[in-house]
Scaffold this motif. Structure first.
Motif, mmCIF file in Angstrom:
data_model
loop_
_atom_site.group_PDB
_atom_site.id
_atom_site.type_symbol
_atom_site.label_atom_id
_atom_site.label_comp_id
_atom_site.label_asym_id
_atom_site.label_seq_id
_atom_site.Cartn_x
_atom_site.Cartn_y
_atom_site.Cartn_z
ATOM 1 N N SER A 72 0.838 -1.194 0.000
ATOM 2 C CA SER A 72 0.000 0.000 0.000
ATOM 3 C C SER A 72 0.865 1.232 0.000
ATOM 4 C CB SER A 72 -0.895 0.013 1.246
ATOM 5 O OG SER A 72 -0.095 0.173 2.395
ATOM 6 N N LEU A 73 0.230 2.371 -0.321
ATOM 7 C CA LEU A 73 0.948 3.649 -0.336
ATOM 8 C C LEU A 73 1.557 3.935 1.019
ATOM 9 C CD1 LEU A 73 1.606 6.391 -1.634
ATOM 10 C CD2 LEU A 73 -0.648 7.177 -0.919
ATOM 11 N N THR A 74 0.764 3.683 2.081
ATOM 12 C CA THR A 74 1.263 3.990 3.429
ATOM 13 C C THR A 74 2.453 3.134 3.774
ATOM 14 O OG1 THR A 74 -0.958 4.608 4.132
ATOM 15 C CG2 THR A 74 0.652 4.114 5.859
ATOM 16 N N LEU A 75 2.385 1.823 3.497
ATOM 17 C CA LEU A 75 3.487 0.931 3.832
ATOM 18 C C LEU A 75 4.722 1.267 3.023
ATOM 19 C CD1 LEU A 75 1.660 -2.501 4.180
ATOM 20 C CD2 LEU A 75 2.572 -1.040 5.992
ATOM 21 N N ALA A 76 4.526 1.644 1.756
ATOM 22 C CA ALA A 76 5.674 1.965 0.920
ATOM 23 C C ALA A 76 6.411 3.173 1.459
ATOM 24 C CB ALA A 76 5.223 2.224 -0.520
ATOM 25 N N GLY A 113 3.829 2.933 -16.720
ATOM 26 C CA GLY A 113 4.647 2.300 -15.702
ATOM 27 C C GLY A 113 5.167 3.203 -14.602
ATOM 28 N N TYR A 114 5.825 4.289 -14.963
ATOM 29 C CA TYR A 114 6.428 5.184 -13.979
ATOM 30 C C TYR A 114 5.364 6.143 -13.443
ATOM 31 C CZ TYR A 114 10.718 3.524 -16.218
ATOM 32 O OH TYR A 114 11.714 2.739 -16.741
ATOM 33 N N GLU A 115 5.122 6.079 -12.142
ATOM 34 C CA GLU A 115 4.029 6.838 -11.528
ATOM 35 C C GLU A 115 4.506 7.974 -10.623
ATOM 36 O OE1 GLU A 115 1.863 3.837 -9.427
ATOM 37 O OE2 GLU A 115 1.064 2.913 -11.255
ATOM 38 N N ASP A 116 5.770 7.965 -10.247
ATOM 39 C CA ASP A 116 6.274 8.888 -9.237
ATOM 40 C C ASP A 116 7.526 9.607 -9.752
ATOM 41 O OD1 ASP A 116 4.372 7.569 -7.421
ATOM 42 O OD2 ASP A 116 5.834 5.921 -7.461
ATOM 43 N N LYS A 142 8.837 3.938 -10.339
ATOM 44 C CA LYS A 142 7.710 3.108 -9.867
ATOM 45 C C LYS A 142 8.098 2.685 -8.461
ATOM 46 C CE LYS A 142 3.780 0.942 -10.013
ATOM 47 N NZ LYS A 142 3.639 0.790 -8.534
ATOM 48 N N PHE A 143 7.621 3.484 -7.480
ATOM 49 C CA PHE A 143 8.078 3.325 -6.101
ATOM 50 C C PHE A 143 7.431 2.128 -5.411
ATOM 51 C CE2 PHE A 143 8.382 4.464 -1.601
ATOM 52 C CZ PHE A 143 9.727 4.808 -1.519
ATOM 53 N N ASP A 144 6.108 2.012 -5.493
ATOM 54 C CA ASP A 144 5.436 0.850 -4.913
ATOM 55 C C ASP A 144 5.827 -0.404 -5.699
ATOM 56 O OD1 ASP A 144 4.179 2.388 -3.039
ATOM 57 O OD2 ASP A 144 2.268 2.506 -4.112
#
Length: 354
Positions: free
Chosen positions: A4-8, A304-307, A331-333
């Motif tokens: 999840s975003l929070t865990l990442a 693919g790349y979101e961040d 792509k961080f997550d």
């Protein structure tokens, strides 16, 4: 299982200070003013232009370069052409591919599969730090450097291994190349997964296109992160604005506190007057506007790349801090890829006049 975003973010924050940027591939980078002044020099005087370089960037095709006024393409005596007409070997023994299209050129090194140069109409857009090693002794500090299968610190080495292994050529043409990375004893020792990565670079008169394709060739699923740790030239950080959908987005400021701090961006235009190491989640539309060049560089993350990560070692003269900025496609997550599945990351660079 996709985090999840929070865990990442918590995972990233727990080792935030351990994040260290990596680099790419031009033995040095040139300002627009340097390139423009170089176009009036002759081959006999080009050595003076590059006298400050410890290791001069190897280039090819003298006639092609002179016709287009790209003085940084003046070939070194140690540039050696291989069997393919656009595959060369630098003076330290590393092979690279030179692509050409109209008034544009690009260099891609097999070591790390990294794009180290993109020149359009005499303007260089990709930076390689002056302290970069171009002999394969460490990852190249600069260019569009791969972080795969990990981004940042992890159970394997920093930023993974894609940036410090030799990629092979699948196909090469005047304006495109396909590189491939497969498991070997070195990669299996730290990450024993059955994968295939291909990296395609295509050059045309308008832009540079890249595609990272990751395939799970085994039966068991695996997780990975992916990034292009991109170094871009700037005439000066004082002349730079980075625009995009930053306003209102949360970001991890890894330079605050011991483990970084989550903050909210209230600006739509990013300027750099201090050291930067920030992970902007959900931002993938950065545009670099350089008033000194009179150019803007659109970073087009279309798959693919979101961040986006913005990094600058502000004040570090040894790294040549005032000549580049890292605006990274990430792509961080983690991506979970089942057996037989594939993932694609598409990123293009499109320069325009301001």
């Amino acid at each position: 299982m996709k985090l999840s975003l929070t865990l990442a973010f918590l995972s990233a924050a727990s080792s935030a200070l351990a994040f260290s940027p990596l680099s790419t591939t031009n033995p040095t980078f040139l300002s627009q003013q340097t390139i423009e002044s170089a176009t009036t020099t002759t081959t006999g005087t080009s050595s003076a232009l590059f006298a400050s370089r410890k290791k001069q960037k190897i280039v090819s095709r003298t006639t092609w370069a002179e016709a287009r006024g790209i003085a940084s393409e003046t070939p070194s005596a140690t540039a050696v052409a291989d069997d393919e007409s656009n595959v060369f070997t630098n003076e330290e023994g590393l092979k690279y591919v030179k692509l050409t299209s109209g008034n544009s050129s690009a260099d891609i090194y097999l070591y790390g599969g990294v794009v180290t140069s993109y020149i359009q109409n005499g303007v260089e857009y990709i930076a390689v730090r002056p302290d970069a090693k171009m002999d394969g002794s460490k990852p190249i500090s600069g260019g569009l450097s791969h972080c795969w299968p990990r981004f940042g610190p992890s159970e394997i080495q920093q930023h993974g291994f894609a940036r410090n292994v030799e990629w092979s050529i699948v196909s090469v043409a005047e304006s495109s190349v396909v590189l491939e990375m497969l498991p070997n004893d070195y990669t299996k020792a730290m990450w024993d997964k059955n994968f295939k990565c291909t990296f395609t670079v295509t050059l045309n008169d308008e832009q540079l296109d890249t595609r990272m394709n990751v395939e799970n060739c085994g039966e068991d699923s695996f997780d990975f992160q992916a990034a292009l740790h991109s170094y871009f030239t700037v005439s000066s950080l004082d002349n730079l604005e980075i625009v995009g959908s930053f306003a209102g987005k949360e970001f991890l400021n890894k330079l605050v506190g011991e483990n970084g701090e989550m903050q909210t961006e209230d600006r739509s235009v990013i300027t750099i007057a201090e050291e930067y190491d920030r992970v902007y989640k959900g931002v993938n539309d950065p545009v670099l506007k350089d008033s000194g060049k009179g150019k803007q560089l659109n970073v087009l993350n279309t798959a693919g790349y979101e961040d986006t990560v913005v990094w600058s070692p502000y004040g570090n003269e040894g790294m040549g801090y005032n000549g580049f900025v890292c605006v990274e496609s990430v792509k961080f997550d983690p991506v979970t890829l089942a057996g037989g599945e594939s993932w694609v990351g598409d990123m293009s660079l499109k320069p325009e006049d301001l």
